[in-house]
Design a protein around this motif. Structure first.
Motif, PDB file in Angstrom:
ATOM      1  N   GLY A   1      -2.518  -2.051  -6.711  1.00  0.00           N
ATOM      2  CA  GLY A   1      -3.407  -1.424  -5.747  1.00  0.00           C
ATOM      3  C   GLY A   1      -3.912  -0.110  -6.274  1.00  0.00           C
ATOM      4  N   ARG A   2      -5.127   0.258  -5.852  1.00  0.00           N
ATOM      5  CA  ARG A   2      -5.652   1.544  -6.287  1.00  0.00           C
ATOM      6  C   ARG A   2      -5.477   2.560  -5.180  1.00  0.00           C
ATOM      7  NH1 ARG A   2      -9.942  -1.000  -7.642  1.00  0.00           N
ATOM      8  NH2 ARG A   2      -9.964  -1.898  -9.699  1.00  0.00           N
ATOM      9  N   SER A   3      -4.921   3.669  -5.537  1.00  0.00           N
ATOM     10  CA  SER A   3      -4.723   4.720  -4.547  1.00  0.00           C
ATOM     11  C   SER A   3      -6.064   5.370  -4.250  1.00  0.00           C
ATOM     12  CB  SER A   3      -3.752   5.754  -5.075  1.00  0.00           C
ATOM     13  OG  SER A   3      -4.376   6.525  -6.065  1.00  0.00           O
ATOM     14  N   PRO A   4      -6.177   6.031  -3.093  1.00  0.00           N
ATOM     15  CA  PRO A   4      -7.426   6.734  -2.792  1.00  0.00           C
ATOM     16  C   PRO A   4      -7.791   7.721  -3.900  1.00  0.00           C
ATOM     17  CG  PRO A   4      -6.040   6.643  -0.863  1.00  0.00           C
ATOM     18  CD  PRO A   4      -5.223   6.095  -1.989  1.00  0.00           C
TER      19      PRO A   4
ATOM     20  N   ASN B   1       2.678  -2.759  -3.944  1.00  0.00           N
ATOM     21  CA  ASN B   1       2.051  -1.582  -4.548  1.00  0.00           C
ATOM     22  C   ASN B   1       0.633  -1.317  -4.070  1.00  0.00           C
ATOM     23  OD1 ASN B   1       3.950  -0.305  -6.133  1.00  0.00           O
ATOM     24  ND2 ASN B   1       3.803  -1.895  -7.691  1.00  0.00           N
ATOM     25  N   ARG B   2       0.231  -2.036  -3.040  1.00  0.00           N
ATOM     26  CA  ARG B   2      -1.139  -1.823  -2.577  1.00  0.00           C
ATOM     27  C   ARG B   2      -1.213  -0.707  -1.551  1.00  0.00           C
ATOM     28  NH1 ARG B   2      -5.084  -5.624  -3.302  1.00  0.00           N
ATOM     29  NH2 ARG B   2      -4.474  -7.254  -4.751  1.00  0.00           N
ATOM     30  N   TYR B   3      -2.437  -0.289  -1.296  1.00  0.00           N
ATOM     31  CA  TYR B   3      -2.648   0.785  -0.322  1.00  0.00           C
ATOM     32  C   TYR B   3      -3.238   0.213   0.961  1.00  0.00           C
ATOM     33  CZ  TYR B   3      -1.475   4.196  -3.809  1.00  0.00           C
ATOM     34  OH  TYR B   3      -0.788   4.938  -4.710  1.00  0.00           O
TER      35      TYR B   3
ATOM     36  N   GLU C   1       4.346  -9.407  -3.020  1.00  0.00           N
ATOM     37  CA  GLU C   1       3.750  -8.817  -4.224  1.00  0.00           C
ATOM     38  C   GLU C   1       2.815  -7.664  -3.878  1.00  0.00           C
ATOM     39  OE1 GLU C   1       3.996 -10.100  -7.559  1.00  0.00           O
ATOM     40  OE2 GLU C   1       5.713 -11.204  -6.764  1.00  0.00           O
TER      41      GLU C   1
ATOM     42  N   HIS D   1      -5.773   0.751   2.727  1.00  0.00           N
ATOM     43  CA  HIS D   1      -7.204   0.471   2.825  1.00  0.00           C
ATOM     44  C   HIS D   1      -7.586  -0.852   2.211  1.00  0.00           C
ATOM     45  CE1 HIS D   1      -8.266   1.316  -1.418  1.00  0.00           C
ATOM     46  NE2 HIS D   1      -7.210   2.082  -1.366  1.00  0.00           N
ATOM     47  N   GLU D   2      -6.656  -1.459   1.500  1.00  0.00           N
ATOM     48  CA  GLU D   2      -6.962  -2.750   0.877  1.00  0.00           C
ATOM     49  C   GLU D   2      -6.619  -3.927   1.789  1.00  0.00           C
ATOM     50  OE1 GLU D   2      -6.275  -2.252  -3.738  1.00  0.00           O
ATOM     51  OE2 GLU D   2      -4.675  -1.276  -2.647  1.00  0.00           O
TER      52      GLU D   2
ATOM     53  N   ASN E   1      -0.066   5.685   6.675  1.00  0.00           N
ATOM     54  CA  ASN E   1      -0.517   6.810   5.858  1.00  0.00           C
ATOM     55  C   ASN E   1      -1.413   6.311   4.729  1.00  0.00           C
ATOM     56  OD1 ASN E   1      -0.808   9.074   4.231  1.00  0.00           O
ATOM     57  ND2 ASN E   1       1.233   9.814   4.725  1.00  0.00           N
ATOM     58  N   PRO E   2      -2.693   6.728   4.715  1.00  0.00           N
ATOM     59  CA  PRO E   2      -3.621   6.180   3.720  1.00  0.00           C
ATOM     60  C   PRO E   2      -3.264   6.518   2.282  1.00  0.00           C
ATOM     61  CG  PRO E   2      -4.636   7.968   4.969  1.00  0.00           C
ATOM     62  CD  PRO E   2      -3.343   7.658   5.647  1.00  0.00           C
ATOM     63  N   ARG E   3      -2.419   7.514   2.087  1.00  0.00           N
ATOM     64  CA  ARG E   3      -2.084   7.920   0.714  1.00  0.00           C
ATOM     65  C   ARG E   3      -0.796   7.292   0.215  1.00  0.00           C
ATOM     66  NH1 ARG E   3      -6.355  10.911  -1.633  1.00  0.00           N
ATOM     67  NH2 ARG E   3      -7.668  11.105   0.176  1.00  0.00           N
TER      68      ARG E   3
ATOM     69  N   PHE F   1      -3.050  -7.207  -8.472  1.00  0.00           N
ATOM     70  CA  PHE F   1      -1.946  -6.791  -7.629  1.00  0.00           C
ATOM     71  C   PHE F   1      -1.596  -5.326  -7.756  1.00  0.00           C
ATOM     72  CE2 PHE F   1      -0.452 -11.294  -6.925  1.00  0.00           C
ATOM     73  CZ  PHE F   1      -0.991 -11.285  -5.657  1.00  0.00           C
TER      74      PHE F   1
ATOM     75  N   LEU G   1     -14.313  12.496  -3.338  1.00  0.00           N
ATOM     76  CA  LEU G   1     -13.076  12.458  -2.550  1.00  0.00           C
ATOM     77  C   LEU G   1     -13.334  11.995  -1.129  1.00  0.00           C
ATOM     78  CD1 LEU G   1     -11.466  15.741  -3.824  1.00  0.00           C
ATOM     79  CD2 LEU G   1     -10.580  13.454  -4.181  1.00  0.00           C
TER      80      LEU G   1
ATOM     81  N   LEU H   1      -9.427   5.828  -6.668  1.00  0.00           N
ATOM     82  CA  LEU H   1     -10.780   5.440  -6.283  1.00  0.00           C
ATOM     83  C   LEU H   1     -11.737   6.622  -6.426  1.00  0.00           C
ATOM     84  CD1 LEU H   1     -10.148   3.252  -3.138  1.00  0.00           C
ATOM     85  CD2 LEU H   1     -10.865   2.516  -5.391  1.00  0.00           C
TER      86      LEU H   1
ATOM     87  N   PRO I   1      -0.148  15.032   1.198  1.00  0.00           N
ATOM     88  CA  PRO I   1      -0.966  14.139   0.381  1.00  0.00           C
ATOM     89  C   PRO I   1      -2.337  13.865   0.980  1.00  0.00           C
ATOM     90  CG  PRO I   1       1.233  13.246   0.628  1.00  0.00           C
ATOM     91  CD  PRO I   1       1.144  14.408   1.556  1.00  0.00           C
ATOM     92  N   ASN I   2      -2.462  14.038   2.291  1.00  0.00           N
ATOM     93  CA  ASN I   2      -3.739  13.761   2.929  1.00  0.00           C
ATOM     94  C   ASN I   2      -4.676  14.953   2.935  1.00  0.00           C
ATOM     95  OD1 ASN I   2      -3.810  10.957   4.128  1.00  0.00           O
ATOM     96  ND2 ASN I   2      -1.771  11.669   4.674  1.00  0.00           N
TER      97      ASN I   2
END
Lengths: 345, 348
Positions: free
Chosen positions: B43-46, A168-170, A165, A172-173, A125-127, B41, B342, B49, B261-262
């Motif tokens: 991460g950025r959520s969509p 917490n990343r998503y 670690e 897409h990373e 899930n990308p979100r 470390f 978006l 971004l 969420p999508n």
């Protein structure tokens, strides 16, 4: 028919740690028919995606399912984990009939049986963060592991060779290979006994494929997992699977242990399939068996043996009589009236 | 295939010379500022971004600031009334000439009445404008939010249920889309009012406002519902949804944790593009006499009233027209920027 499969000769454990005994998963005469119709009142038809498939998997064993695209291997895999309901047939897991399991029984079953998907870009899930993705199976089942969900997730990430670690990343990373590892970690979260891997490496780069396959192998050894490994890449299957089932047009045409299937297959289709594998040691196309025509439509499969329309050995009996799965002289179980004998050239 | 290596991919971090940890093989977003490296470390959520992209968009910035200023002015209209000491309905008939036209130049603009006076009843145009903007924005926002809420709910149900329920909902959507909105509003608003109030009763302004909001919502949920239904159908076959099902998730989890969420992004975009559409439609209602009732100030009715003076006092037409123009343009530009931020892959 099932009896012959269970007591199939030549399939004694070849893997490192395989407890002998009762098969973990037994599939008997599984079928899946999809109704199709054109328009609201149009003619209805029936796609026989899977039509009477039987096999069994022991604990800690890997069974490869190979075949062309459209032969029903993915549908079989989805029926095993109950993402699709079978039209008929029986699936037994640890001695229990799970074909129509519902509610709590299904919930329990889903903890023992997990699936890894083909496309690592669509299966996460990308979100959601990686931590949330891997923790999802624990949360939906209300499991609170000792030390907390986060600790368990980080253990799982470490297990599949990712940095804990990265919790917490998503998605897409991450790269394709890393994403597939996340998918593996998610499948392992519930400590399943068997994993259905639906072409887990087909969408990956060749170099990354090797890494993921090696990871799956190590996990299998460490956690004593059984795998149903669905693939169309015969080289990958040979590397990973102890037993191999070859499917054609919704039917199992041959099933046997790796060495026999790859060296002395009985079914002409298996031979044709194997001859299509590029081999650098054999230059030229001398051993290549070229099949004529296309795979027939599963809407209206040929009578008798389904492979007869493309088989160079087909005779009248093949059209009138469906060959049963029987033990052939090479040791595999194959469905052919005129099985091949001897090693592949 | 040969076994190429026995060690799995390195645990994907090494330490860099600057004392921070650097992730290998991480596709960091191209637009990540360089200074972000230290906290690699997180991460950025969509969503984050999209926010970054939006912040770099100059059109978005300008239109957002414009809207913010206008919304604040509209919200502070009672404060402005106090500060200026002029009520929106206060008639300054003494500042009109014998033909009921404002005295002075340019529609009576001067230090007290910055934008002049209305011909006829001599009300202060600035105060009418500020309060009118408040009415317009209230109606547009309320209608857009109600329409989106209904649309999301019905769209999710239709997309996930499939079968006869989906067919039935689609049929209702088609039916609703086939109605000519303005004609239907013309019919429905007087009928409903007759139901609640007699011929002699004065209809309270708030009732008309609520009725307008309800009419908008009743006709506009269809677009959101269509969109959400399509998104749900596209997403429900995705493998992450199957993974959730294979793990034993129930329908509620799949709908609200995995799918919703999508689909926030397109919902937000339609919401932001619905608002300007409602502002203009609400103004149009005044022309067919079913808009907001006097004495509640309203931009659309101001334009309608000003038309009869357009030859002698064009300034009266200019101000509400310009306000609507700026509002709608800013909302549309912001909505477009929002869509670009978006979903950067979409092309215009």
């Amino acid at each position: 028919m099932t009896e012959t499969l269970v007591q199939e000769p030549g399939t004694e454990p070849v893997g490192p740690s395989r407890p002998a005994g009762e098969p973990l998963l037994v599939v008997e005469d599984l079928t899946k028919h999809f109704p199709v119709r054109s328009g609201m009142f149009g003619k209805t038809g029936l796609v026989r995606a899977v039509d009477g498939v039987s096999f069994s998997v022991r604990a800690g064993e890997t069974l490869g399912l190979v075949g062309e695209s459209g032969c029903g291997k993915t549908t079989t895999g989805r029926m095993l984990v109950r993402l699709l309901d079978s039209t008929s047939g029986k699936i037994t897991f640890e001695g229990k009939d799970i074909t129509h399991a519902k509610g709590g029984g299904l919930r329990q079953l889903r903890q023992d049986m997990q699936i890894i998907f083909q496309d690592p870009y669509a299966s996460l899930n990308p979100r959601h963060t990686v931590g949330r993705i891997v923790a999802m199976p624990l949360q939906v089942n209300g499991i609170n592991p000792p030390g907390g969900v986060k600790k368990r997730v980080q253990e799982l990430l470490e297990l599949v060779g990712l940095n804990p670690e990265h919790y917490n990343r998503y998605p897409h990373e991450f790269s394709g290979g890393q994403r597939q590892r996340i998918g593996v970690a998610r499948a392992l979260a519930l400590r399943p006994k068997i994993i259905v891997a639906d072409e887990p490496v087909s969408a990956l780069d060749v170099s990354i494929q090797a890494q993921v396959i090696n990871l799956l192998r190590e996990l299998q050894r460490e956690l004593d997992l059984a795998f149903v490994f669905i693939a169309h890449d015969l080289a990958v299957v040979r590397h990973f699977c102890q037993r191999i089932g070859v499917m054609y047009l919704g039917k199992m045409v041959e099933i046997g242990d790796r060495e026999t299937i790859y060296e002395r297959p009985a079914h002409p289709y298996t031979r044709a399939l194997l001859s299509a594998v590029p081999d650098v040691t054999k230059m030229g196309a001398s051993g290549r068996i070229r099949l004529e025509g296309d795979v027939p439509t599963p809407l209206n499969p040929p009578s008798g043996c389904r492979f007869r329309t493309r088989c160079w050995k087909a005779q009248e009996v093949c059209a009138s009589e469906e060959p049963p799965l029987t033990v052939k002289s090479n040791g595999t179980v194959a469905a052919c009236h005129f099985p091949e004998d001897g090693a592949i050239k | 295939m040969r076994k190429t290596d026995s060690t799995p991919e390195l645990p994907a971090t090494t330490t860099d010379g600057m004392g921070g940890t650097v992730a290998l093989e991480v596709n960091s977003p191209v637009d990540a500022p360089v200074g972000e490296k230290a906290k690699a470390f997180v991460g950025r959520s969509p969503g984050q971004l999209a926010w970054l992209r939006l912040k770099r968009d100059r059109t978005a910035k300008v239109s957002a600031i414009t809207l913010l200023v206008l919304v604040v002015i509209a919200l502070l209209s009672p404060v402005i009334e106090k500060l200026r000491g002029i009520a929106p309905t206060q008639p300054f008939t003494d500042k009109l000439n014998d033909y009921a036209m404002p005295l002075g130049y340019a529609g009576g603009m001067n230090g007290t009445h910055w934008l002049g006076l209305e011909p006829g009843n001599g009300r202060d145009i600035l105060m009418q404008l500020v309060y009118g903007m408040r009415t317009s924005l209230l109606i547009a926002f309320a209608a857009a939010i109600v329409a989106s809420a209904i649309g999301v709910l019905i769209g999710i149900v239709a997309g996930y249920a499939r079968g006869w329920l989906d067919t039935a909902i689609n049929w209702v959507i088609d039916l609703t889309l086939a109605f000519p909105f303005l004609i239907f509003a013309l019919a429905i608003i007087p009928i409903v009012e007759d139901n609640f109030y007699g011929e002699r009763d004065a209809i309270p302004a708030s009732f008309r406002v609520i009725l307008i909001i309800a009419t908008f919502a009743l006709f506009s949920w269809t677009y959101t519902a269509r969109l959400v239904r399509g998104q749900v159908i596209a997403l429900r076959e995705r493998e992450f949804v199957e993974a959730a099902r294979a793990a034993g998730a129930n329908t509620g989890h799949i709908l609200f944790r995995q799918l919703l969420p999508n689909i926030w992004a397109p919902i937000l975009v339609t919401l932001s593009l619905n608002v300007p559409a409602f502002i203009t439609t609400e103004a149009a209602l005044a022309f067919v006499n079913i808009g907001v009732i006097e004495p509640t100030p309203d931009l659309g009715r101001m334009i309608f009233n000003s038309i009869q003076y357009v030859a002698s006092d064009p300034w009266y037409t200019l101000w509400p027209g310009l306000t609507i123009f700026i509002l709608v343009l800013a909302f549309n530009l912001l909505g477009d920027s929002l869509r670009d931020a978006l979903d950067p892959k979409s092309t215009r």
